[in-house]
Design a protein around this motif. Structure first.
Motif, short mmCIF file in Angstrom:
data_model
loop_
_atom_site.label_atom_id
_atom_site.label_comp_id
_atom_site.label_asym_id
_atom_site.label_seq_id
_atom_site.Cartn_x
_atom_site.Cartn_y
_atom_site.Cartn_z
N ALA A 167 18.32 -9.44 -2.09
CA ALA A 167 19.58 -9.22 -2.06
C ALA A 167 19.78 -7.70 -1.08
O ALA A 167 20.59 -7.85 0.14
N ALA A 168 19.04 -6.75 -1.38
CA ALA A 168 19.02 -5.39 -0.60
C ALA A 168 18.53 -5.58 0.59
O ALA A 168 19.09 -5.24 1.71
N GLY A 169 17.44 -6.59 0.88
CA GLY A 169 16.67 -6.74 2.06
C GLY A 169 17.45 -7.31 3.09
O GLY A 169 17.49 -7.33 4.23
N ALA A 170 18.25 -8.42 2.61
CA ALA A 170 19.09 -9.29 3.31
C ALA A 170 19.98 -8.30 4.27
O ALA A 170 20.49 -8.91 5.45
N LEU A 171 20.56 -7.04 3.79
CA LEU A 171 21.58 -6.36 4.59
C LEU A 171 20.56 -5.77 5.97
O LEU A 171 21.47 -5.47 6.90
N PHE A 172 19.34 -6.09 5.85
CA PHE A 172 18.78 -5.21 6.94
C PHE A 172 17.96 -6.28 7.88
O PHE A 172 17.32 -5.97 9.01
N LEU A 173 18.11 -7.45 7.64
CA LEU A 173 17.48 -8.59 8.31
C LEU A 173 17.80 -8.58 9.81
O LEU A 173 17.04 -9.14 10.73
N SER A 174 18.98 -8.37 10.30
CA SER A 174 19.44 -8.41 11.64
C SER A 174 18.99 -7.35 12.42
O SER A 174 19.02 -7.67 13.84
N ASP A 175 18.51 -6.29 11.77
CA ASP A 175 17.73 -5.22 12.53
C ASP A 175 16.39 -5.54 12.69
O ASP A 175 15.54 -5.11 11.80
N ALA A 176 15.61 -5.74 13.73
CA ALA A 176 14.29 -5.91 14.03
C ALA A 176 13.52 -4.86 13.81
O ALA A 176 12.37 -4.82 13.64
N THR A 195 0.81 -1.18 -0.07
CA THR A 195 0.14 -0.05 0.07
C THR A 195 0.94 1.34 -0.10
O THR A 195 1.91 1.14 0.76
N GLU A 196 0.57 2.21 -0.87
CA GLU A 196 1.23 3.29 -0.95
C GLU A 196 1.44 4.12 0.56
O GLU A 196 0.32 4.28 1.10
N GLY A 197 2.54 4.35 0.88
CA GLY A 197 2.63 5.22 2.12
C GLY A 197 2.78 4.26 3.48
O GLY A 197 3.07 4.59 4.39
N GLU A 198 2.65 2.98 3.12
CA GLU A 198 2.80 2.02 4.01
C GLU A 198 4.12 1.58 4.36
O GLU A 198 5.06 1.54 3.59
N THR A 199 4.48 1.30 5.76
CA THR A 199 5.71 0.68 5.95
C THR A 199 5.74 -0.71 6.64
O THR A 199 4.63 -1.01 7.17
N TYR A 200 6.62 -1.51 6.16
CA TYR A 200 6.61 -2.98 6.52
C TYR A 200 8.06 -3.31 7.22
O TYR A 200 9.01 -2.73 6.74
N PRO A 201 8.06 -3.98 8.28
CA PRO A 201 9.35 -4.73 8.61
C PRO A 201 9.88 -5.39 7.47
O PRO A 201 9.22 -6.13 6.60
N VAL A 202 11.19 -5.52 7.51
CA VAL A 202 11.84 -5.98 6.27
C VAL A 202 11.41 -7.42 5.89
O VAL A 202 11.15 -7.63 4.70
N ARG A 203 11.39 -8.14 6.96
CA ARG A 203 11.10 -9.72 6.71
C ARG A 203 9.80 -9.70 5.97
O ARG A 203 9.32 -10.44 5.07
N ASP A 204 8.63 -8.94 6.45
CA ASP A 204 7.39 -8.76 6.21
C ASP A 204 7.29 -8.50 4.42
O ASP A 204 6.73 -9.03 3.73
#
Length: 95
Positions: free
Chosen positions: A75-84, A30-39
């Motif tokens: 690949a890009a998202g993998a860089l942020f997976l350790s940050d909950a 959804t436009e404007g929505e934020t999601y946890p990286v894993r989601d």
């Protein structure tokens, strides 16, 4: 088959314009929505797989652009997976 682009912002603020061969991405983001990286990765994987499958059903082969886009997102998202706390924002859709 209507293709579209969608703009996301990674947790580090970097924006990326992504490709989908189908409008199905709007069923998952959804436009404007934020999601946890894993989601976000899960939603992207589902949407782009459906989009590629639709191309395959119509043309007899999966969409290499959708698969490539998914690989870049993962690949890009993998860089942020350790940050909950890291989140990806869906900025806009471009039709």
């Amino acid at each position: 088959m209507p293709e579209m682009r969608f703009v996301i912002a990674w947790p580090d603020g970097r924006e990326e314009t992504c490709y989908s061969p189908s409008l199905v991405i709007r069923d998952f983001l959804t436009e404007g929505e934020t999601y946890p990286v894993r989601d976000f990765l899960d939603r992207s994987r589902k949407a782009l797989t459906i989009a590629s499958d639709r191309v395959e059903a119509k043309y007899g082969y999966p969409c290499s652009l959708a698969r490539g886009q998914l690989a870049r997102i993962e690949a890009a998202g993998a860089l942020f997976l350790s940050d909950a706390e890291a989140r990806v924002r869906c900025e806009s859709f471009i039709l």
